[in-house]
Design a protein around this motif. Structure first.
Motif, PDB file in Angstrom:
ATOM      1  N   ILE A 214       1.008  -1.363   0.020  1.00 52.19           N
ATOM      2  CA  ILE A 214      -0.070  -0.146  -0.144  1.00 52.19           C
ATOM      3  C   ILE A 214       1.012   1.312   0.011  1.00 52.19           C
ATOM      4  CG2 ILE A 214      -1.857   1.463   1.453  1.00 52.19           C
ATOM      5  CD1 ILE A 214      -2.582  -1.150   2.513  1.00 52.19           C
ATOM      6  N   ARG A 215       1.962   1.167   0.883  1.00 54.30           N
ATOM      7  CA  ARG A 215       2.850   2.440   0.843  1.00 54.30           C
ATOM      8  C   ARG A 215       3.565   2.680  -0.345  1.00 54.30           C
ATOM      9  NH1 ARG A 215       4.361  -0.416   5.733  1.00 54.30           N
ATOM     10  NH2 ARG A 215       3.496   0.376   7.364  1.00 54.30           N
ATOM     11  N   GLU A 216       3.928   1.526  -1.213  1.00 60.80           N
ATOM     12  CA  GLU A 216       4.644   1.707  -2.540  1.00 60.80           C
ATOM     13  C   GLU A 216       3.415   1.931  -3.731  1.00 60.80           C
ATOM     14  OE1 GLU A 216       6.494  -1.952  -2.730  1.00 60.80           O
ATOM     15  OE2 GLU A 216       8.060  -1.339  -1.032  1.00 60.80           O
TER      16      GLU A 216
ATOM     17  N   GLY B  47      -7.602  -3.285  -2.547  1.00 58.96           N
ATOM     18  CA  GLY B  47      -7.972  -3.622  -1.178  1.00 58.96           C
ATOM     19  C   GLY B  47      -9.369  -4.232  -1.086  1.00 58.96           C
ATOM     20  N   ILE B  48     -10.535  -3.842  -1.806  1.00 62.37           N
ATOM     21  CA  ILE B  48     -11.960  -4.352  -1.917  1.00 62.37           C
ATOM     22  C   ILE B  48     -11.670  -6.132  -2.335  1.00 62.37           C
ATOM     23  CG2 ILE B  48     -14.192  -4.183  -2.689  1.00 62.37           C
ATOM     24  CD1 ILE B  48     -14.022  -1.229  -2.419  1.00 62.37           C
ATOM     25  N   ILE B  49     -11.007  -5.748  -3.503  1.00 64.36           N
ATOM     26  CA  ILE B  49     -10.879  -7.254  -4.135  1.00 64.36           C
ATOM     27  C   ILE B  49     -10.335  -8.278  -3.325  1.00 64.36           C
ATOM     28  CG2 ILE B  49     -10.039  -8.482  -6.163  1.00 64.36           C
ATOM     29  CD1 ILE B  49     -10.496  -5.964  -7.729  1.00 64.36           C
TER      30      ILE B  49
ATOM     31  N   GLU C 293      -7.308   5.288   3.108  1.00 68.27           N
ATOM     32  CA  GLU C 293      -8.494   4.618   2.943  1.00 68.27           C
ATOM     33  C   GLU C 293      -8.567   2.925   2.449  1.00 68.27           C
ATOM     34  OE1 GLU C 293     -10.380   7.036  -0.137  1.00 68.27           O
ATOM     35  OE2 GLU C 293     -11.058   8.513   1.232  1.00 68.27           O
ATOM     36  N   THR C 294      -7.348   2.706   1.802  1.00 75.97           N
ATOM     37  CA  THR C 294      -7.106   1.353   1.452  1.00 75.97           C
ATOM     38  C   THR C 294      -6.876   0.594   2.884  1.00 75.97           C
ATOM     39  OG1 THR C 294      -6.308   1.880  -0.494  1.00 75.97           O
ATOM     40  CG2 THR C 294      -5.693  -0.077   0.284  1.00 75.97           C
ATOM     41  N   ILE C 295      -6.031   1.198   3.841  1.00 78.34           N
ATOM     42  CA  ILE C 295      -5.795   0.591   5.031  1.00 78.34           C
ATOM     43  C   ILE C 295      -7.101   0.274   5.983  1.00 78.34           C
ATOM     44  CG2 ILE C 295      -4.525   0.586   7.133  1.00 78.34           C
ATOM     45  CD1 ILE C 295      -2.119   1.890   5.744  1.00 78.34           C
TER      46      ILE C 295
END
Length: 301
Positions: A148-150, A158-160, A250-252
């Motif tokens: 995620i950071r990269e 993330g949802i998938i 938001e992804t996290i």
């Protein structure tokens, strides 16, 4: 209305109500200085109708999302026993008070659903129960956060990722969940605690399967699953999101919260391929119809 209080949900002293009030008052207050022992309450209306209730969440300092699966009503108007099955996050940062509170619950069996790597790296800090590790891997969270950071894993990814994880619970890890449920057929194992990292995914799916096996309505099962969001302290993850852009944060957040779409895809997969939850439990989890009936005898009243 008469109000009775007990530490043991199977035993109320019927001759000793702590509050007697007119139903018209609509409110009754009970005060206690005991902040360790879990309390259960019986409301008796006109000595004819009764209702047993409690706070589903158990207050702790170092345990995320510790909740009781009691008090849920089945389609046949029966109710899950209070104080028999709990669910929580990992038990690796217990305070002295947390240990006392777990002692008060009388936990005999902890079903640790974390992977072997997680269990070895962060061992359970509670010695007063039989710990049974049934490893279910959800991936290395540190590797996922690094992606995620990269910017190699974004919000849609993330949802998938989470939906795929729940499909794996159904398609690839049903045997482990079945092994955990069969432990509930032995009454000597109770009270039981399902434990995983945050108590929302692996513990959440196992809790859902248990409630569905007990004929708890799907809407109630989903409410129990989503309730994790009310009892997770995401502030503990603030260091992980410092300096990240909005999309990464938001992804996290997507990974750290319970989302109805995650559970939905798993339950819809079960219904599409097996028709009923009972057939799925029997065919894939090896929990026979007889054993499902035994589970109901144990867990419902």
């Amino acid at each position: 209305m008469k109000l009775y209080v007990t530490d043991n949900p199977d035993h109320f002293q019927k001759s000793n109500p702590v509050v007697i009030t007119d139903i018209k008052e609509g409110r009754a207050t009970y005060i206690t200085n005991d902040n360790i022992t879990r309390k259960y309450f019986r409301l008796s209306f006109n000595d004819k109708y009764k209702k047993d209730v409690s706070s589903r969440a158990v207050s702790t300092e170092g345990i995320q999302n510790l909740r009781d699966l009691g008090g849920y009503q089945s389609k046949n108007s029966k109710t899950t026993h209070w104080g028999m099955v709990y669910r929580s996050g990992k038990l690796t940062e217990l305070s002295e008070w947390d240990g006392l509170r777990l002692n008060s619950l009388g936990i005999k069996t902890i079903i640790d659903l974390r992977s072997e790597h997680e269990a070895e790296k962060f061992p359970i800090q509670y010695a007063n129960a039989n710990i049974i590790n049934i490893p279910i891997s959800t991936g290395d969270i540190s590797v996922i956060f690094e992606r995620i950071r990269e910017k190699r894993l974004r919000k849609g990814d993330g949802i998938i990722f989470m939906q795929d994880l729940y499909l794996q619970f159904v398609k690839q890890q049903s045997a482990q969940f079945g092994e955990a449920l069969r432990l509930l057929l032995n009454e000597e194992n109770y009270p039981v605690l399902f434990s995983s990292s945050l108590g929302k995914d692996r513990s959440g799916f196992l809790s859902a399967l248990l409630l569905l096996a007990l004929d708890i309505p799907e809407s109630t099962v989903m409410q129990d699953y989503i309730a994790s969001n009310d009892f997770l302290n995401l502030k503990k993850f603030e260091d992980m999101v410092k300096g990240l852009d909005t999309e990464a944060q938001e992804t996290i957040t997507l990974l750290l919260t319970a989302n109805e779409m995650y559970m939905d895809i798993a339950l819809n997969k079960i219904k599409k391929e097996y028709g009923t939850y009972q057939k799925f439990l029997s065919k894939e989890l090896n929990l026979t119809e007889k054993e499902q009936a035994e589970l109901k005898e144990i867990m419902l009243y």
